[in-house]
Structure formats: C-alpha cells, structure tokens
Design a protein around this motif. Sequence first.
Motif, mmCIF file in Angstrom:
data_model
loop_
_atom_site.group_PDB
_atom_site.id
_atom_site.type_symbol
_atom_site.label_atom_id
_atom_site.label_comp_id
_atom_site.label_asym_id
_atom_site.label_seq_id
_atom_site.Cartn_x
_atom_site.Cartn_y
_atom_site.Cartn_z
ATOM 1 N N ARG A 20 0.828 -1.041 0.137
ATOM 2 C CA ARG A 20 -0.131 0.061 0.258
ATOM 3 C C ARG A 20 0.676 1.022 -0.525
ATOM 4 O O ARG A 20 1.822 1.526 0.656
ATOM 5 C CB ARG A 20 -1.119 -0.625 1.120
ATOM 6 N N ASN A 21 0.110 2.324 -1.602
ATOM 7 C CA ASN A 21 1.468 3.749 -1.019
ATOM 8 C C ASN A 21 0.811 4.356 0.296
ATOM 9 O O ASN A 21 1.542 5.544 0.112
ATOM 10 C CB ASN A 21 1.549 3.779 -2.479
ATOM 11 N N SER A 22 -0.477 4.584 0.011
ATOM 12 C CA SER A 22 -1.393 5.300 1.057
ATOM 13 C C SER A 22 -2.578 4.622 1.518
ATOM 14 O O SER A 22 -2.567 3.232 1.411
ATOM 15 C CB SER A 22 -1.615 6.579 0.755
ATOM 16 N N ASP A 23 -2.991 5.284 2.581
ATOM 17 C CA ASP A 23 -4.018 4.280 3.491
ATOM 18 C C ASP A 23 -5.617 4.949 2.379
ATOM 19 O O ASP A 23 -6.260 4.526 2.881
ATOM 20 C CB ASP A 23 -4.283 5.238 4.840
ATOM 21 N N ALA A 24 -5.543 5.759 1.649
ATOM 22 C CA ALA A 24 -6.157 5.280 0.185
ATOM 23 C C ALA A 24 -6.874 3.982 -0.500
ATOM 24 O O ALA A 24 -6.014 3.015 -0.489
ATOM 25 C CB ALA A 24 -6.133 6.431 -0.307
ATOM 26 N N GLY A 25 -8.367 4.090 -0.079
ATOM 27 C CA GLY A 25 -8.841 2.760 -1.396
ATOM 28 C C GLY A 25 -8.529 1.504 0.061
ATOM 29 O O GLY A 25 -7.793 1.732 0.815
ATOM 30 N N ASN A 26 -8.233 0.440 -1.024
ATOM 31 C CA ASN A 26 -7.860 -0.367 -0.776
ATOM 32 C C ASN A 26 -8.029 -1.678 -1.185
ATOM 33 O O ASN A 26 -8.318 -1.747 -2.309
ATOM 34 C CB ASN A 26 -9.616 -1.286 0.449
ATOM 35 N N VAL A 27 -7.305 -3.177 -0.465
ATOM 36 C CA VAL A 27 -7.106 -4.510 -1.319
ATOM 37 C C VAL A 27 -7.491 -5.564 -1.071
ATOM 38 O O VAL A 27 -6.984 -5.739 -0.171
ATOM 39 C CB VAL A 27 -5.605 -4.045 -1.943
ATOM 40 N N ARG A 28 -8.203 -5.984 -1.257
ATOM 41 C CA ARG A 28 -8.931 -7.077 -0.529
ATOM 42 C C ARG A 28 -8.409 -8.900 -1.539
ATOM 43 O O ARG A 28 -8.699 -8.731 -2.591
ATOM 44 C CB ARG A 28 -10.309 -7.264 -0.493
ATOM 45 N N VAL A 29 -8.607 -9.828 -0.514
ATOM 46 C CA VAL A 29 -8.360 -10.864 -1.372
ATOM 47 C C VAL A 29 -9.624 -11.472 -0.739
ATOM 48 O O VAL A 29 -9.978 -11.342 0.378
ATOM 49 C CB VAL A 29 -7.352 -11.869 -0.689
ATOM 50 N N GLU A 30 -10.532 -12.321 -2.025
ATOM 51 C CA GLU A 30 -11.561 -13.048 -2.060
ATOM 52 C C GLU A 30 -11.610 -14.783 -3.212
ATOM 53 O O GLU A 30 -11.187 -14.100 -4.293
ATOM 54 C CB GLU A 30 -12.531 -12.184 -2.886
ATOM 55 N N VAL A 31 -11.989 -15.467 -2.324
ATOM 56 C CA VAL A 31 -12.171 -16.929 -2.793
ATOM 57 C C VAL A 31 -13.514 -17.484 -2.364
ATOM 58 O O VAL A 31 -14.604 -17.085 -1.946
ATOM 59 C CB VAL A 31 -11.543 -17.664 -2.408
ATOM 60 N N PRO A 57 -9.772 -7.901 4.213
ATOM 61 C CA PRO A 57 -8.424 -6.584 3.594
ATOM 62 C C PRO A 57 -7.186 -6.639 3.974
ATOM 63 O O PRO A 57 -7.134 -7.676 4.926
ATOM 64 C CB PRO A 57 -9.809 -5.344 3.583
ATOM 65 N N SER A 58 -7.126 -5.687 3.328
ATOM 66 C CA SER A 58 -5.243 -5.031 4.121
ATOM 67 C C SER A 58 -5.557 -4.844 5.188
ATOM 68 O O SER A 58 -6.544 -3.596 5.316
ATOM 69 C CB SER A 58 -4.754 -4.778 2.611
ATOM 70 N N ASP A 59 -4.377 -4.451 5.700
ATOM 71 C CA ASP A 59 -3.976 -3.338 6.537
ATOM 72 C C ASP A 59 -3.771 -2.170 6.331
ATOM 73 O O ASP A 59 -2.782 -1.866 5.940
ATOM 74 C CB ASP A 59 -3.153 -3.669 7.658
ATOM 75 N N ARG A 60 -4.621 -1.060 6.917
ATOM 76 C CA ARG A 60 -4.775 0.479 5.921
ATOM 77 C C ARG A 60 -3.661 0.993 6.868
ATOM 78 O O ARG A 60 -3.230 1.844 5.895
ATOM 79 C CB ARG A 60 -5.945 1.214 6.271
ATOM 80 N N SER A 61 -3.063 0.433 7.772
ATOM 81 C CA SER A 61 -1.993 1.163 8.706
ATOM 82 C C SER A 61 -0.766 1.165 8.321
ATOM 83 O O SER A 61 0.170 1.485 8.408
ATOM 84 C CB SER A 61 -2.231 1.066 10.028
ATOM 85 N N LYS A 62 -0.458 0.465 7.992
ATOM 86 C CA LYS A 62 0.242 -0.656 7.306
ATOM 87 C C LYS A 62 0.790 -0.180 5.882
ATOM 88 O O LYS A 62 0.455 -0.736 4.475
ATOM 89 C CB LYS A 62 0.843 -2.623 6.470
ATOM 90 N N VAL A 63 1.231 1.199 5.597
ATOM 91 C CA VAL A 63 1.702 1.904 4.353
ATOM 92 C C VAL A 63 3.611 1.566 4.376
ATOM 93 O O VAL A 63 4.387 1.427 5.136
ATOM 94 C CB VAL A 63 1.092 2.880 4.611
ATOM 95 N N GLY A 64 3.815 1.418 2.537
ATOM 96 C CA GLY A 64 5.072 1.408 2.648
ATOM 97 C C GLY A 64 5.556 0.167 3.049
ATOM 98 O O GLY A 64 7.241 0.249 3.178
ATOM 99 N N GLN A 65 5.223 -0.981 3.060
ATOM 100 C CA GLN A 65 5.829 -2.352 3.217
ATOM 101 C C GLN A 65 4.397 -3.185 2.858
ATOM 102 O O GLN A 65 3.714 -2.893 2.586
ATOM 103 C CB GLN A 65 5.619 -2.518 4.619
ATOM 104 N N TRP A 66 5.517 -4.771 2.109
ATOM 105 C CA TRP A 66 4.363 -5.681 1.933
ATOM 106 C C TRP A 66 3.974 -6.705 3.222
ATOM 107 O O TRP A 66 4.183 -6.566 4.463
ATOM 108 C CB TRP A 66 5.462 -6.602 1.225
ATOM 109 N N GLN A 67 2.940 -6.566 3.285
ATOM 110 C CA GLN A 67 2.056 -6.728 3.959
ATOM 111 C C GLN A 67 1.639 -7.910 3.745
ATOM 112 O O GLN A 67 0.944 -8.462 2.487
ATOM 113 C CB GLN A 67 0.972 -6.445 4.455
#
Length: 816
Positions: free
Chosen positions: A439-450, A465-475
């Motif tokens: 994540r480059n910022s806390d805007a928007g979100n990325v989800r995984v769905e099956v 969903p991914s963690d909005r607070s973890k910016v600038g790192q792979w999670q």
Amino acid sequence: MQERKITLIDIGAGALPAVTPVEPQQTSWFPLVYVSPDTPPVEGVVPSPVADGVLIEWTAVDQEGVIYIIERGPTENGPWEEIARVIETRYLYSDGSGQAWWFKITASVRGKPGDGTTVEAAPSKVPSYAEMAALNQAIIQEILDRAAGDLAAANEAIDTARQYTDSQVAALNAFLEDIVGADEWVADREYPAGAFSRLAGMLYQAVVPSTGVIPGTDPASWREIGEYTSVGDALAASISIGRQNASDIAAEAGRVDAVVARLPAGSGQLATSAQVASEIQARVNDVAALGQRIDTTNAALGDKASTAQVSAVETASASRDSALGQRIDQTNVAVAGKASADTVAAVSSRVDQVNGRVDAQGNAIIQVSAKLGGSPNMLKDSSYARGFNYWTAPFGSAIYYEAKYGNYLAVNATAGGTASEQRVDTTAGIYVLSAEVYRNSDAGNVRVEVGAFSAQGFIGSATAPSDRSKVGQWQQVFVAINAPPGTTYLNCRIIFEGTNTINSVRRMKLELGLTPTLWTDDTSVQLAASATQILETRATQLENGQTRLEAKAGVLLDVNKRVIGWTAKNDGEQGIFDVVADRFNVTDPNGTGSTTFEAGRWVTRWANSGYILAQGKPFGNLGDLVMYYGQGSDPATVVKANAKFALDTAGNVFIAGALYTGGISRGFKSSTTVAQGVAVETGYLGRLGREVQVGGRFQYQYQQQYNGASSMITLGPGSTSAVVVLERNFAGDPTWTELSRLTLGGSDDVFNEQGAASFITQTISGQIFATDVASARQTSFRTRVLSYDRRGHSVSNPGPTPLALQSQYQSIESME
C-alpha cells in the motif's frame, strides 16, 4: 411607522456588580516541528560463503517501515554502487568470480537513512566444467582404490581364518587319534595325565599320573569315558570328548600364549590374572579387526539455523570367517523451515565363509532428495511473470519487475474498483487464498476473495481486506473457505477498491488448510521429492559345491509420498522386471504409433488411423468396457456402436457394434437428429425365452456464442430437461408397451468475460433401463424422446451472432 416592543428588566437597587476580568491567553508564534528519530546503523553484519556466492545477514533494525540499502565497492571507503534494496535481513550476492568486494548495509526509514555498516566478503567461485570433471575423476579413482584395498583386506582375512581353522582341525585329529589308538591297561605301565586306556570294554582317561592303579577303582586317578566295543562307539566317544574339551583346548592355548607373552626375559614376577585376561581379549581383537574413518564438514548460517553438512564414513572389518567393507557419503544442505536437499551414496561389500560355505555380496544405493517447507500452490503464475495468460486484466493495471520485489502487479483503480481473477478446478475441502499487498497510502483498499462454485452455480465466498495502517511495506493478506461437497471450482480474486494512488500485489497462493505456508509458484518443486538408485550383486557357494548368483537393480522416484519406479531381478533361472507408474509409454521414433499403460489399462494407437485398441480397467462412455477395438482416441469416450470388437464387464461380446449372444444379435443404433419424438429401435429379433435387460442413452447439447465486446448473458425462467421413455413391441402387435419413463435434468453453463465473446452451453444427458418379461416372441425395443426443453436466456449487446450449434445422440442396447 412600525412599532418596536421593548422589554425592561428590573435589576434592583444598588451598585452594579463588578466585572470579572478575562484571563489573557498566551501562545507561541513559533510552532514546534516534529522531528523523526535518527535511523540507527545496522548491526551484526555477518557474511557467509555459500555454494553460488556469499550470503550477508544482519540484525533487524527495530523501526517500522525499514528498508535496507545494499551497496558494493572495491575498497572499504568506496566508491559505492547500489545493487539492491530489501526488506529482509539477508542478501545473497553471486557473480561466480571469487573476487573479494566490500559491501555497505544501510537502514532507511521513510527515506531517512542511517549510518552504513561495511563488511568484506568474497563470493564463492563457481568451478569450471573442466574442474568439475577432474574432481569427479578423482572421486571415482579414490573409490576404485578403496575398493581394491577392501578386496585385499578381505582376502587376507579369509586366508588368516583358513589357517586358524586348519590348525584347529589338526589338533582335533590328533586328539581323536589318541582316543582311537588307546590300548588295554597294563599294571606296570606308567600313565601320564590325559592318557587313554581300555579295560573290560570301557574307555578311561588318566586324571593324574599313576602306575598300578586299576581304572574304575579310583575316580581321583581315572575318569570313565564310556563303553568301547566298536569303532562306532569310539567315534561317538571322540565326538563327546572333543566337544567337552574344545573349550578347554582353546582356553589352554589362550592361557599358554598369554603366559608366554607376559613372562619376563629372566626371572621375575609373573603376570597377574587381570593382565592375562587383558591379553586374551587382545588376541580376540586380533581375530576380529575393525578400521573406521569418519570425515565431516559443517557450515552454518549464524542464528538462522541453516546448515550444510558433508559426511564420509568408511568401514573395514575382518573377522575370523568374514570380511566387510563399506563406504557412505552424505551431503545435506538445509535452510531451517524453508527447504533442504540431501544426497546419500552407500557402497558396501561383504565376504563370509561359514562351515564350508562362501558368500560374496556387494551393493550400492544412491539417493538424492529435495524438500520445501510449504505446500503446493494451486494457482498458475502467481506473480504475473507470464502476463495475463492465467489472470484477467484489471483496469488501470501494469506489471513490473524489480530485483528487490520480483514480479508484481500495480493498479491505480478508479471509483468503484476493479479486480483480477483466476478459476481453479477443484473439489470440496478447506482452502486458503493468500497474497502480499503493498500500500502506497491509506486511500482505497485491496482485498483477497475466494468463491466456491458447483455445476449449478455460485455457492458462497469469503473475503479479507489489507491493513490500511501498514503503508510503504509488503503485508500478507489471506482468507480461508470451507468448500462444501459438490464444489467443482474456486474463483480467486484480487480486488482493488477506489483510490487515487497505486497499490500492488504479488505472491498469491491457493492451498489446502486454514493458514498459508511458505510461498512457492506453480513451477517450484513441491514439498518433497527423491530419487533412489539401487544396485546389488550376490554370489554364494554352498557346502555341496553348488553356486547361486543373483543381481538386482532399480530406480525409485518419490514425490510427496507418491512412488513410481522400476526394479529388475535375475537369479540365473528367471528374470523379473517390475514397473510402477501412472503412465508407461512406448513410442515408435518414426512416429507411426505408440502403446501406453495409463489409468490401469493398455492403449495402442496408430498414427493417422482414428482407431485404438484398449483393454484393462473398465472404460468407455458407459464405463462397462474391458476390451475395445474401433474408432476413437480417448478410452473414456468410446461407444460400442463404433466398435469393430468389444467386450464388456458382463461378459457380452460386441462385433461391428452389435451384441453377439450365441448367434442371436441384439441391435444397437444411434441417431443425431435434433427433434422431439425421435426414436431409436433395435428391430425385431428372435429370443431364447429369457428375461431381457434393455438400456438406452440420451444426450442433447445446445451451444450459442455472442461476439459483442460487452455482451452479457442472463439466464431466464424455466429449466433445461427432457422426458425419455423405453418401449417394447412384439411382432404383430399394433401398439408399443412402455417399460420405463425417465425425466432427465440438464445444466446451463454461462461464461461472460468483459471485453470478449460470451458463451452459453446447455446439456441434457442420462441413461434409462428396464427388464422385459420372459418371452419367445420376436421383439423390438426403442427409446423415444417425448419432450425436451431449454431454459431461456437474454443477452445485452449480442453483436454479430453465429448460428447456434445443437447435437442429439440416442442409443439402445438389449441383452438376453
């Protein structure tokens, strides 16, 4: 003029209350600016040479969002060249040159670097082909030299054992001669201790020296052995006395040798009993000699518990009647919790000689294996290394590769979001879908769905969903789903929700379980794999002079506990060659044909003929054939109607598509006419007066394609189904009698893909059976389609639409 009302308030008499002064507020005109803490230097930097380079590891910096900058230079002071940026606390550098370099490791937090830490390291040099060939030749020559030494040691041990046995036999023969040659007792003769004499048909042995003492009168002087009336009795007595005295002779010899070895050159104190016992043990050790050598080399990657080990064990043993030589070479390399690879080579030889039997045996076992700590990845191309061959392309997407990240997909989603998905065919079970998100910022979100789907459609889904607070790192983001029985495939999606910044994803994985394991792509080696080669020879010479020879060889391949391979054994009388494989192919190099053992059956095909010969485990469109020759290419789809010859599981023979039963043929017909009311009939045939088993099959398929770029198919009301009846008619009877009626359900499969053509496929398929009463009249049977219906559908933006494709197949078969 407008009137304005005034309200008067009486506040009473007296002076007004004093006004409380307001407390003045003070502030600074110079705001305090937040200054982030300094980034500390990297500590604990340790370089470790490995097979293909140098591995540099260090202690993690305890700050959020740290990135480590790796630089290389020719000296400790530079100049420095940046070669990588990583988030892990290790970096593998490899150039195969063996040249020493200086490396600087610098921690950077949100663009603020700290002081760099330098270390010198030399990557391992990769040997050339000539060097590897010379090394292999040296190893081979060493094995040959050691084998020659083992053989010499074995021959020497056998010679020593033979000499000892000969000396023992000579001593026993002399002992027997004393017994057989014993004469009658004489009163005036002096008998030393151990002498044998006969008296009144009995055999005696002197216990102490004596003269004139009559045997049998004084047990302290003479010991009675037994009756001595024939040569046979003498032999029996000699065997008894020989067994009784064998240990005494050996012990006496041992004691004499020990005393002689321990006696001083002149007069002096004799050896103690402990010294004598020790010497006897030493003699025993002379008979059974053992030599062993163990070489071990270990290398470890610091506190990561990663090891590499090379071990060589050589053993040579020679006992009185056998000799053994053995060598074991073992190489192990492991990264703790990640992966390991092992190689073991064991070569042994043995020669035994026991009671006149000589047995020689040699064998070699070589095994190589590799293991991973994770489970297999069911997704294809899980980091988009092959573009969008397996994934759908989301809007606003781009695929990148960076040395520090590998392959990843970057997406700048518009309002409403977009997704990339992949379908995986599977069955019921618990599955987990995972991905690494940046994540480059806390805007928007990325989800995984099956989502789970059956032949009838959507079952259910799970998302995370991914963690909005973890910016600038792979999670890592993951979600698990319990796919119920009936599941035919899973749809795996990466959803990018509306945002004005770019977010990225990589390293997706679908696997069995509740939590994700070590990531591997679809081309990686899975879990564990090993290959084992076995070579063994044996030569035996029995006591009667006969010989027995054996040779054995084999190769076993084991991947995730699934073993295939072959073994061959030859004992001079018969040879056995066993093969275990899911598929065994023999192909003509000229390309004229092949024969294959697959799925429990042999299948032979001829090039450009359209015919196959199959036999073995039941197959065919009804799953009841055990032998078939006729048109086709896939055993699973062949039908009796196309057979030149066929045999089913009930023992029925079909020739030219018709059932053959003692000269009375039961018809088998098919039709591809697409219409209601179509019937397939056997025709009138004579009967033997028994019950008849009748079976029919109906299959219908409708396919339509819409080529509009944004076409979308939607199913309407109704259902896809058909009603089929099975009927019988006796010759001369004007009416048909219904034996069975069946309603067949169908399936509706819709495929909508944005930006491409849409498809709908509707299928009805099934079988109908009945048993007819016993009769001797000529009879005809038929299947007939009473009705069929297709579920309706609508389509938006159909575009140019080709004609729909329809096919219908019917068959009937009767067996008496």
